[in-house]
Design an enzyme around this catalytic site. Structure first.
Site, mmCIF file in Angstrom:
data_model
loop_
_atom_site.group_PDB
_atom_site.id
_atom_site.type_symbol
_atom_site.label_atom_id
_atom_site.label_comp_id
_atom_site.label_asym_id
_atom_site.label_seq_id
_atom_site.Cartn_x
_atom_site.Cartn_y
_atom_site.Cartn_z
ATOM 1 N N THR A 162 4.964 11.337 7.547
ATOM 2 C CA THR A 162 5.164 11.258 8.991
ATOM 3 C C THR A 162 6.557 11.721 9.404
ATOM 4 O OG1 THR A 162 5.392 9.622 10.772
ATOM 5 C CG2 THR A 162 5.783 8.817 8.576
ATOM 6 N N ASP A 163 6.684 12.123 10.663
ATOM 7 C CA ASP A 163 8.017 12.473 11.180
ATOM 8 C C ASP A 163 8.873 11.226 11.421
ATOM 9 O OD1 ASP A 163 6.637 11.470 13.371
ATOM 10 O OD2 ASP A 163 7.086 13.141 14.708
ATOM 11 N N GLU A 164 8.241 10.038 11.378
ATOM 12 C CA GLU A 164 9.005 8.805 11.667
ATOM 13 C C GLU A 164 10.064 8.526 10.604
ATOM 14 O OE1 GLU A 164 7.004 5.414 13.135
ATOM 15 O OE2 GLU A 164 5.650 6.599 14.364
ATOM 16 N N LYS A 188 7.122 4.530 4.400
ATOM 17 C CA LYS A 188 6.708 5.937 4.211
ATOM 18 C C LYS A 188 7.882 6.745 3.634
ATOM 19 C CE LYS A 188 3.298 7.761 5.213
ATOM 20 N NZ LYS A 188 2.013 7.945 4.490
ATOM 21 N N THR A 224 0.824 -1.221 0.000
ATOM 22 C CA THR A 224 0.000 0.000 0.000
ATOM 23 C C THR A 224 0.858 1.271 0.000
ATOM 24 O OG1 THR A 224 -1.918 -0.999 1.031
ATOM 25 C CG2 THR A 224 -1.623 1.354 1.407
ATOM 26 N N TYR A 245 7.229 0.224 8.773
ATOM 27 C CA TYR A 245 6.280 1.307 8.479
ATOM 28 C C TYR A 245 7.020 2.567 8.036
ATOM 29 C CZ TYR A 245 3.446 5.461 9.417
ATOM 30 O OH TYR A 245 2.832 6.686 9.311
HETATM 31 P P1 NAD Z 1 -5.532 5.023 9.428
HETATM 32 O O1 NAD Z 1 -4.851 3.708 9.530
HETATM 33 O O2 NAD Z 1 -6.464 5.443 10.495
HETATM 34 O O3 NAD Z 1 -6.350 5.114 8.054
HETATM 35 C C1 NAD Z 1 -5.817 4.647 6.841
HETATM 36 C C2 NAD Z 1 -6.937 4.617 5.811
HETATM 37 O O4 NAD Z 1 -6.370 4.186 4.567
HETATM 38 C C3 NAD Z 1 -8.059 3.643 6.151
HETATM 39 O O5 NAD Z 1 -9.309 4.233 5.900
HETATM 40 C C4 NAD Z 1 -7.820 2.475 5.214
HETATM 41 O O6 NAD Z 1 -9.005 1.783 4.856
HETATM 42 C C5 NAD Z 1 -7.193 3.172 4.010
HETATM 43 N N1 NAD Z 1 -6.341 2.263 3.231
HETATM 44 C C6 NAD Z 1 -5.336 1.470 3.696
HETATM 45 N N2 NAD Z 1 -4.808 0.757 2.678
HETATM 46 C C7 NAD Z 1 -5.468 1.129 1.558
HETATM 47 C C8 NAD Z 1 -5.364 0.740 0.197
HETATM 48 N N3 NAD Z 1 -4.491 -0.167 -0.209
HETATM 49 N N4 NAD Z 1 -6.196 1.337 -0.691
HETATM 50 C C9 NAD Z 1 -7.116 2.242 -0.285
HETATM 51 N N5 NAD Z 1 -7.272 2.629 0.987
HETATM 52 C C10 NAD Z 1 -6.444 2.074 1.906
HETATM 53 O O7 NAD Z 1 -4.359 6.082 9.243
HETATM 54 P P2 NAD Z 1 -4.261 7.584 9.762
HETATM 55 O O8 NAD Z 1 -3.731 7.570 11.149
HETATM 56 O O9 NAD Z 1 -5.527 8.287 9.457
HETATM 57 O O10 NAD Z 1 -3.087 8.126 8.824
HETATM 58 C C11 NAD Z 1 -3.382 8.693 7.552
HETATM 59 C C12 NAD Z 1 -2.065 9.102 6.885
HETATM 60 O O11 NAD Z 1 -1.390 10.044 7.704
HETATM 61 C C13 NAD Z 1 -1.088 7.937 6.690
HETATM 62 O O12 NAD Z 1 -0.469 8.111 5.443
HETATM 63 C C14 NAD Z 1 -0.086 8.083 7.814
HETATM 64 O O13 NAD Z 1 1.170 7.579 7.432
HETATM 65 C C15 NAD Z 1 -0.058 9.593 7.977
HETATM 66 N N6 NAD Z 1 0.272 10.092 9.329
HETATM 67 C C16 NAD Z 1 -0.403 9.628 10.419
HETATM 68 C C17 NAD Z 1 -0.112 10.172 11.681
HETATM 69 C C18 NAD Z 1 -0.850 9.709 12.919
HETATM 70 O O14 NAD Z 1 -0.460 10.083 14.032
HETATM 71 N N7 NAD Z 1 -1.914 8.937 12.815
HETATM 72 C C19 NAD Z 1 0.881 11.148 11.814
HETATM 73 C C20 NAD Z 1 1.559 11.563 10.658
HETATM 74 C C21 NAD Z 1 1.233 11.048 9.422
HETATM 75 O O1 DAU Z 2 4.844 10.098 14.603
HETATM 76 C C1 DAU Z 2 3.809 9.902 13.700
HETATM 77 C C2 DAU Z 2 3.334 8.475 13.763
HETATM 78 O O2 DAU Z 2 2.592 8.358 14.981
HETATM 79 C C3 DAU Z 2 2.459 8.078 12.574
HETATM 80 O O3 DAU Z 2 3.234 8.121 11.417
HETATM 81 C C4 DAU Z 2 1.905 6.663 12.768
HETATM 82 O O4 DAU Z 2 1.018 6.353 11.708
HETATM 83 C C5 DAU Z 2 1.142 6.626 14.084
HETATM 84 O O5 DAU Z 2 0.699 5.317 14.323
HETATM 85 C C6 DAU Z 2 2.037 7.095 15.230
HETATM 86 O O6 DAU Z 2 3.101 6.128 15.473
HETATM 87 P P1 DAU Z 2 3.568 5.726 16.959
HETATM 88 O O7 DAU Z 2 4.229 4.423 16.921
HETATM 89 O O8 DAU Z 2 4.286 6.849 17.603
HETATM 90 O O9 DAU Z 2 2.090 5.633 17.654
HETATM 91 P P2 DAU Z 2 1.480 4.559 18.665
HETATM 92 O O10 DAU Z 2 0.156 5.110 19.098
HETATM 93 O O11 DAU Z 2 1.526 3.180 18.133
HETATM 94 O O12 DAU Z 2 2.494 4.621 19.904
HETATM 95 C C7 DAU Z 2 2.776 5.846 20.568
HETATM 96 C C8 DAU Z 2 3.830 5.545 21.630
HETATM 97 O O13 DAU Z 2 3.247 4.733 22.655
HETATM 98 C C9 DAU Z 2 5.018 4.773 21.120
HETATM 99 O O14 DAU Z 2 6.197 5.219 21.792
HETATM 100 C C10 DAU Z 2 4.725 3.320 21.508
HETATM 101 C C11 DAU Z 2 3.943 3.483 22.796
HETATM 102 N N1 DAU Z 2 2.906 2.446 23.047
HETATM 103 C C12 DAU Z 2 1.993 2.187 22.070
HETATM 104 C C13 DAU Z 2 0.999 1.248 22.256
HETATM 105 C C14 DAU Z 2 0.001 0.950 21.167
HETATM 106 C C15 DAU Z 2 2.829 1.796 24.275
HETATM 107 O O15 DAU Z 2 3.653 2.060 25.179
HETATM 108 N N2 DAU Z 2 1.841 0.880 24.465
HETATM 109 C C16 DAU Z 2 0.934 0.556 23.500
HETATM 110 O O16 DAU Z 2 0.079 -0.339 23.760
#
Ligand code: NAD
Ligand code: DAU
Length: 353
Positions: free
Chosen positions: A136-138, A165, A104, A161
């Protein structure tokens, strides 16, 4: 109706995509929004009830890895721009099953870039097409005790992941440099707020704390994330999509660094106050660390502030309380996410940790 713009939003049924559509659709009634989403476990159309019958909104259930279906959709809608959010987004899942992330996040992005290039090449120069890549910042890897990620920080991704990205970011830049496609990329820190799937730290902790289940904190809990309320991210995307400079990247962050353990304790304390019984912090359980766990993220958002005037508007105190209340008030939404598949995921991820 003749729309001024026709913008594809990919991943519009996910957490950030839903919040973005709920923000953009009412704001731009002269623009048609086409939500492309294949509805993985993370996609949820019920998030979009408020706009599902809006005239300027359509949903297309398409997997972005399916080039032919995407091509047909592009041909029918003739988009003038695209905001790309569709992705596999959960780091832990990328460790146990990286394949979907490669498909994806890399192949899917490549398909969208190829179709965007074709649209651009067929169009007259005065009909623009912009590709906004939401990243993402990751991609920058991990910070030590001090310092911030800027737009110049070298890429150093540590999980499947973040590596997927990073690959997509590089592809996007290459389509600008090689083919002249109008692209912008945003690299954002951790988002929180309504509609986030409960595999992520904040909704997972709220749900577990409400149900009296252990609160699994990875490693020593001293890892730091820079939290941003999702609406502030959506405002930033809107600004960069409309006014960002072509070929540029913009970092977006909350200037809000919090240690995981501090955050989990805050959630417990706020829930004790709101619900009035129990001491939820007693549920905190330290579990084995995430492999390759990045220690600290922190964003320097000076560029977007200076160029586009963006700063976060929701304080962490306000945002976290709003978020906790939202999940408590939307118990049905939360429980509807929890299918048998989620139970299997949870057991695999946490039971023997
Ligand atoms: P999410 O996992 O909540 O949502 C992802 C969406 O993409 C879902 O609706 C899923 O059905 C759709 N999707 C996945 N694979 C697909 C495919 N092959 N074709 C069509 N649709 C597909 O993710 P999110 O947290 O809303 O993140 C959205 C974007 O922002 C991502 O690109 C992520 O890398 C980026 N991002 C997320 C965060 C965060 O903290 N959540 C921070 C920075 C950047
Ligand atoms: O920084 C941006 C990213 O933030 C996005 O690109 C990703 O899509 C999003 O998932 C998020 O990634 P993280 O790994 O930082 O998020 P997560 O919520 O999984 O975890 C946040 C922090 O908490 C991380 O240091 C791991 C820790 N954690 C997470 C879970 C799920 C725990 O300690 N326990 C847990 O059960």
């Amino acid at each position: 109706m003749e729309y001024k713009q026709r913008i594809i939003i990919t991943g519009g049924a996910g957490f950030i995509g839903s919040n973005l559509l709920l923000y953009l659709v009412p704001k731009y009634s002269d623009t048609l929004f086409i939500n492309i989403d294949c509805l993985t476990y993370a996609g949820n159309l019920s998030n979009l009830k408020a706009i599902e019958s809006a005239d300027n909104y359509v949903f297309e259930r398409i997997n972005i890895c399916d080039y032919t279906a995407l091509e047909d959709c592009f041909n029918r809608h003739q988009p003038t721009g695209l905001i790309h959010l569709a992705a596999e987004s959960h780091v832990d899942r990328s460790i146990t099953g990286p394949t979907a992330f490669i498909e994806t996040n890399i192949i899917g992005t490549f398909n969208l870039l190829e179709l965007s290039r074709r649209i651009m090449e067929k169009r007259r120069a005065d009909v623009p097409f912009r590709f906004h890549h939401v990243s993402t910042d990751e991609v920058f890897g991990s910070l030590g005790e001090t310092g911030y990620f800027t737009e110049e920080t070298p890429y150093n991704p540590n999980s499947p992941y973040s590596a997927s990205k990073a690959s997509s970011d590089h592809l996007v830049r290459s389509y600008h440099k090689t083919y002249g496609l109008d692209v912008v990329t945003t690299n954002c820190s951790n988002n929180y707020g309504p509609y986030q799937f409960p595999e992520k730290l904040i909704p997972l902790m709220i749900r577990n704390a409400r149900n009296g289940i252990a609160l699994p904190v990875y490693g020593d809990g001293r890892h730091v994330r820079d939290w941003l309320y999702v609406e502030d991210h959506c405002r930033a995307i809107d600004l960069v999509f409309h006014d960002g400079r072509a070929g540029e990247t913009y970092n977006i962050g909350g200037h809000n660094e919090v240690e995981n353990i501090e955050l989990v304790r805050l959630i417990c304390k706020s829930m004790d106050e709101l619900l009035g019984e129990g001491t939820r912090s007693e549920l905190i359980t330290y579990v084995n660390d995430r492999p390759g766990h990045d220690r600290r993220y922190a964003i320097d958002a000076t560029k977007i502030k200076h160029e586009l005037g963006w700063t976060p508007s929701v304080t962490f105190e306000e945002g976290i309380l709003r978020t906790i209340k939202w999940y408590l008030e939307n118990e049905e939404w939360l429980e509807n996410c929890i299918s048998g598949q989620y139970q299997e995921y949870y057991e695999e991820m946490y039971d023997k940790r």
